[in-house]
Design an enzyme around this catalytic site. Structure first.
Site, PDB file in Angstrom:
ATOM      1  N   LEU A  47      -5.235   2.960   2.308  1.00  0.00           N
ATOM      2  CA  LEU A  47      -5.753   1.550   2.509  1.00  0.00           C
ATOM      3  C   LEU A  47      -6.352   0.932   0.989  1.00  0.00           C
ATOM      4  O   LEU A  47      -6.733   1.788   0.313  1.00  0.00           O
ATOM      5  CB  LEU A  47      -7.261   1.552   3.367  1.00  0.00           C
ATOM      6  CG  LEU A  47      -6.756   1.894   4.747  1.00  0.00           C
ATOM      7  CD1 LEU A  47      -8.105   1.857   5.748  1.00  0.00           C
ATOM      8  CD2 LEU A  47      -5.704   1.140   5.465  1.00  0.00           C
ATOM      9  N   HIS A  48      -6.049  -0.272   0.770  1.00  0.00           N
ATOM     10  CA  HIS A  48      -6.509  -0.913  -0.481  1.00  0.00           C
ATOM     11  C   HIS A  48      -7.024  -2.109  -0.035  1.00  0.00           C
ATOM     12  O   HIS A  48      -7.165  -2.580   1.190  1.00  0.00           O
ATOM     13  CB  HIS A  48      -5.409  -1.072  -1.304  1.00  0.00           C
ATOM     14  CG  HIS A  48      -4.138  -1.772  -0.672  1.00  0.00           C
ATOM     15  ND1 HIS A  48      -3.947  -2.875  -0.377  1.00  0.00           N
ATOM     16  CD2 HIS A  48      -2.828  -0.975  -0.675  1.00  0.00           C
ATOM     17  CE1 HIS A  48      -2.809  -3.113   0.487  1.00  0.00           C
ATOM     18  NE2 HIS A  48      -2.188  -2.007   0.310  1.00  0.00           N
ATOM     19  N   HIS A  51      -5.268  -4.438   2.701  1.00  0.00           N
ATOM     20  CA  HIS A  51      -5.525  -4.059   4.011  1.00  0.00           C
ATOM     21  C   HIS A  51      -7.171  -4.427   4.431  1.00  0.00           C
ATOM     22  O   HIS A  51      -7.494  -5.202   5.633  1.00  0.00           O
ATOM     23  CB  HIS A  51      -5.789  -2.564   4.479  1.00  0.00           C
ATOM     24  CG  HIS A  51      -4.164  -1.876   3.921  1.00  0.00           C
ATOM     25  ND1 HIS A  51      -4.003  -0.951   2.991  1.00  0.00           N
ATOM     26  CD2 HIS A  51      -3.190  -1.832   4.983  1.00  0.00           C
ATOM     27  CE1 HIS A  51      -2.817  -0.775   2.957  1.00  0.00           C
ATOM     28  NE2 HIS A  51      -2.033  -0.902   4.094  1.00  0.00           N
ATOM     29  N   GLY A 163       0.119  -8.986   6.511  1.00  0.00           N
ATOM     30  CA  GLY A 163      -0.149  -9.719   5.326  1.00  0.00           C
ATOM     31  C   GLY A 163       1.109 -10.528   4.927  1.00  0.00           C
ATOM     32  O   GLY A 163       2.386 -10.232   5.134  1.00  0.00           O
ATOM     33  N   LYS A 165       2.506 -10.513   2.049  1.00  0.00           N
ATOM     34  CA  LYS A 165       3.199  -9.778   1.008  1.00  0.00           C
ATOM     35  C   LYS A 165       4.491  -9.351   1.822  1.00  0.00           C
ATOM     36  O   LYS A 165       5.581  -9.496   1.204  1.00  0.00           O
ATOM     37  CB  LYS A 165       2.455  -8.387   0.568  1.00  0.00           C
ATOM     38  CG  LYS A 165       3.327  -7.777  -0.415  1.00  0.00           C
ATOM     39  CD  LYS A 165       2.289  -6.632  -1.133  1.00  0.00           C
ATOM     40  CE  LYS A 165       2.600  -5.451  -0.468  1.00  0.00           C
ATOM     41  NZ  LYS A 165       3.864  -4.657  -0.635  1.00  0.00           N
ATOM     42  N   ASP A 166       4.489  -8.988   3.081  1.00  0.00           N
ATOM     43  CA  ASP A 166       5.493  -8.458   3.749  1.00  0.00           C
ATOM     44  C   ASP A 166       6.096  -9.868   4.585  1.00  0.00           C
ATOM     45  O   ASP A 166       6.071  -9.765   5.925  1.00  0.00           O
ATOM     46  CB  ASP A 166       5.217  -7.283   4.554  1.00  0.00           C
ATOM     47  CG  ASP A 166       4.719  -6.235   3.734  1.00  0.00           C
ATOM     48  OD1 ASP A 166       5.860  -5.655   3.444  1.00  0.00           O
ATOM     49  OD2 ASP A 166       3.881  -5.998   3.682  1.00  0.00           O
ATOM     50  N   SER A 201      -0.541  -2.695  -3.076  1.00  0.00           N
ATOM     51  CA  SER A 201       0.282  -1.984  -2.173  1.00  0.00           C
ATOM     52  C   SER A 201       0.018  -0.208  -2.354  1.00  0.00           C
ATOM     53  O   SER A 201      -0.515   0.137  -3.190  1.00  0.00           O
ATOM     54  CB  SER A 201       1.850  -1.982  -2.860  1.00  0.00           C
ATOM     55  OG  SER A 201       2.553  -1.146  -2.261  1.00  0.00           O
ATOM     56  N   SER A 202      -0.024   0.195  -1.152  1.00  0.00           N
ATOM     57  CA  SER A 202      -0.147   1.700  -1.492  1.00  0.00           C
ATOM     58  C   SER A 202       0.700   2.235  -2.337  1.00  0.00           C
ATOM     59  O   SER A 202       0.172   3.447  -2.748  1.00  0.00           O
ATOM     60  CB  SER A 202      -0.026   2.394   0.024  1.00  0.00           C
ATOM     61  OG  SER A 202      -0.659   1.524   0.990  1.00  0.00           O
ATOM     62  N   ARG A 203       1.958   1.864  -2.334  1.00  0.00           N
ATOM     63  CA  ARG A 203       2.795   2.483  -3.444  1.00  0.00           C
ATOM     64  C   ARG A 203       2.372   2.287  -4.876  1.00  0.00           C
ATOM     65  O   ARG A 203       2.817   3.252  -5.622  1.00  0.00           O
ATOM     66  CB  ARG A 203       4.057   1.788  -3.056  1.00  0.00           C
ATOM     67  CG  ARG A 203       5.140   2.153  -1.882  1.00  0.00           C
ATOM     68  CD  ARG A 203       6.233   1.895  -2.087  1.00  0.00           C
ATOM     69  NE  ARG A 203       7.064   2.581  -0.899  1.00  0.00           N
ATOM     70  CZ  ARG A 203       7.374   2.024   0.317  1.00  0.00           C
ATOM     71  NH1 ARG A 203       6.776   0.866   0.759  1.00  0.00           N
ATOM     72  NH2 ARG A 203       8.040   2.726   1.224  1.00  0.00           N
TER      73      ARG A 203
HETATM   74  P1  AMP Z   1       1.222  -1.181   5.271  1.00  0.00           P
HETATM   75  O1  AMP Z   1       0.121  -0.084   5.370  1.00  0.00           O
HETATM   76  O2  AMP Z   1       1.806  -1.284   3.870  1.00  0.00           O
HETATM   77  O3  AMP Z   1       2.258  -1.222   6.331  1.00  0.00           O
HETATM   78  O4  AMP Z   1       0.447  -2.850   5.522  1.00  0.00           O
HETATM   79  C1  AMP Z   1      -0.192  -2.901   6.413  1.00  0.00           C
HETATM   80  C2  AMP Z   1      -0.709  -4.447   6.571  1.00  0.00           C
HETATM   81  O5  AMP Z   1      -1.109  -4.930   5.250  1.00  0.00           O
HETATM   82  C3  AMP Z   1       0.745  -5.234   6.653  1.00  0.00           C
HETATM   83  O6  AMP Z   1       0.709  -6.400   7.430  1.00  0.00           O
HETATM   84  C4  AMP Z   1       0.808  -5.689   5.103  1.00  0.00           C
HETATM   85  O7  AMP Z   1       1.495  -6.813   5.041  1.00  0.00           O
HETATM   86  C5  AMP Z   1      -0.597  -6.029   4.722  1.00  0.00           C
HETATM   87  N1  AMP Z   1      -0.602  -5.653   3.274  1.00  0.00           N
HETATM   88  C6  AMP Z   1      -0.278  -4.792   2.589  1.00  0.00           C
HETATM   89  N2  AMP Z   1      -0.296  -5.025   1.115  1.00  0.00           N
HETATM   90  C7  AMP Z   1      -0.986  -6.266   1.198  1.00  0.00           C
HETATM   91  C8  AMP Z   1      -1.517  -6.958   0.147  1.00  0.00           C
HETATM   92  N3  AMP Z   1      -1.399  -6.962  -0.864  1.00  0.00           N
HETATM   93  N4  AMP Z   1      -2.569  -8.219   0.758  1.00  0.00           N
HETATM   94  C9  AMP Z   1      -2.558  -8.489   1.912  1.00  0.00           C
HETATM   95  N5  AMP Z   1      -1.948  -7.863   2.886  1.00  0.00           N
HETATM   96  C10 AMP Z   1      -1.186  -6.710   2.738  1.00  0.00           C
END
Ligand code: AMP
Length: 299
Positions: A47-48, A51, A163, A165-166, A201-203
């Site tokens: 998480l960042h 999230h 988010g 972002k996606d 991003s987690s990456r």
């Molecule tokens: P993930 O853990 O990457 O699957 O992301 C989980 C949720 O967090 C998804 O709805 C993403 O779009 C959202 N998310 C990821 N990065 C960001 C960001 N930088 N800003 C806002 N939402 C994000």
């Protein structure tokens, strides 16, 4: 005496902030025994601030908030990417606890969601699975839709938070919800960025410190091309090749795509007057880590 009493009450309250469930069965029991709207934030952990912004919004808008942490195998088209995807449950729980809201956190096992058939369902995602991320990552969105359908059916939230972002993923989920008649309101939240503009991003954790600094150029290019776009003096092919050229200057980078597309259809524009809802989309590999970003060009 009073102080230590207060301390233990505080510890008790703090301990109750997070309720952690290993199965949806246990989570459902808890949800069914309470009342009030449920907001849901699905995540893959690590998480960042991105999230966190979703969780805060969900907490502000709902009586109860569920956060899922589940690295979904079916959406990884590259086994090496799944293998190296960052996982840090202990830190994730600390971050969630520090938010000070009462949260239900569910960390299911792969077997609870998939049984012994670790495969995606096939949805009619039309062109959504053929452009941009859909084209670069075959099967990715079928995997995303599969897990999101399972999660939404287990949690049954009133509102689910995703988010910007996606952005393409959000479109896929909108389509999924319509296709499967799932009763949920989808909420899109703004992109959280690092101080130099890189979308969180987690990456990002997998990048070297230098590459992480260099990656700030991605957002700078999105903004620069937006200015050029809004000035209206250049053709689309010129803007596209300028964007790709600037992104290619990032050391150790490989640009997968930089395109302007209509926000609704996600079809790439051909010339500047083609759409009134234009958005830029970019994917760049940096040190073999895929980074994506997007920016609305209308506002
Ligand atoms: P993930 O853990 O990457 O699957 O992301 C989980 C949720 O967090 C998804 O709805 C993403 O779009 C959202 N998310 C990821 N990065 C960001 C960001 N930088 N800003 C806002 N939402 C994000």
């Amino acid at each position: 005496m009073l102080n230590s009493h207060l301390c233990s009450i505080f510890e008790y309250l703090e301990a109750k902030l997070l309720q952690i469930f290993k199965t949806f069965t246990d989570l459902r029991e808890q949800l069914d025994s309470g009342q009030g709207s449920v907001g849901f934030v699905p995540t893959m952990g690590a998480l960042h601030e991105g999230h966190v912004s979703l969780v805060r919004r969900a907490a502000a808008e709902n009586t109860r908030v569920v956060v899922s942490i589940f690295v979904n195998p079916t959406q990884f088209n590259d086994p090496a990417d799944l293998e190296k995807y960052p996982r840090n449950l202990e830190q994730d729980l600390q971050i969630l606890e520090s938010l000070g809201s009462q949260l239900f956190v569910v960390c299911p096992a792969v077997s609870e969601l998939y049984g012994d058939r670790l495969e995606s369902k096939i949805y009619d995602l039309a062109h959504l699975s053929e452009v941009m991320e859909g084209a670069m990552r075959p099967g990715h969105y079928q995997g995303v839709a599969t897990v999101v359908e399972k999660l939404l059916k287990e949690v049954r939230p009133d509102q689910a938070y995703f988010g910007e972002k996606d952005f393409q993923q959000f479109k896929v989920i909108e389509r999924l919800v319509a296709l499967e008649s799932i009763d949920v309101r989808l909420v899109q939240c703004p992109i959280a960025r690092e101080h130099h503009g890189l979308a969180r991003s987690s990456r990002n954790e997998l990048l070297s410190p230098q590459a992480r600094r260099d990656a700030g150029v991605i957002y700078a290019v999105l903004q620069q091309i937006k200015k050029d776009y809004q000035a209206g003096d250049y053709s689309y092919p010129f803007l596209k090749s300028k964007g790709i050229r600037e992104l290619s200057k990032i050391p150790n980078s490989r640009v997968e795509y930089f395109i302007l597309a209509d926000e609704e259809s996600l079809e790439e524009i051909e010339s500047l007057g083609d759409s009134t809802k234009v958005r830029a989309f970019v994917a760049v590999q940096l040190e073999k880590i895929r980074l994506i970003d997007t920016l609305n060009y209308q506002e």
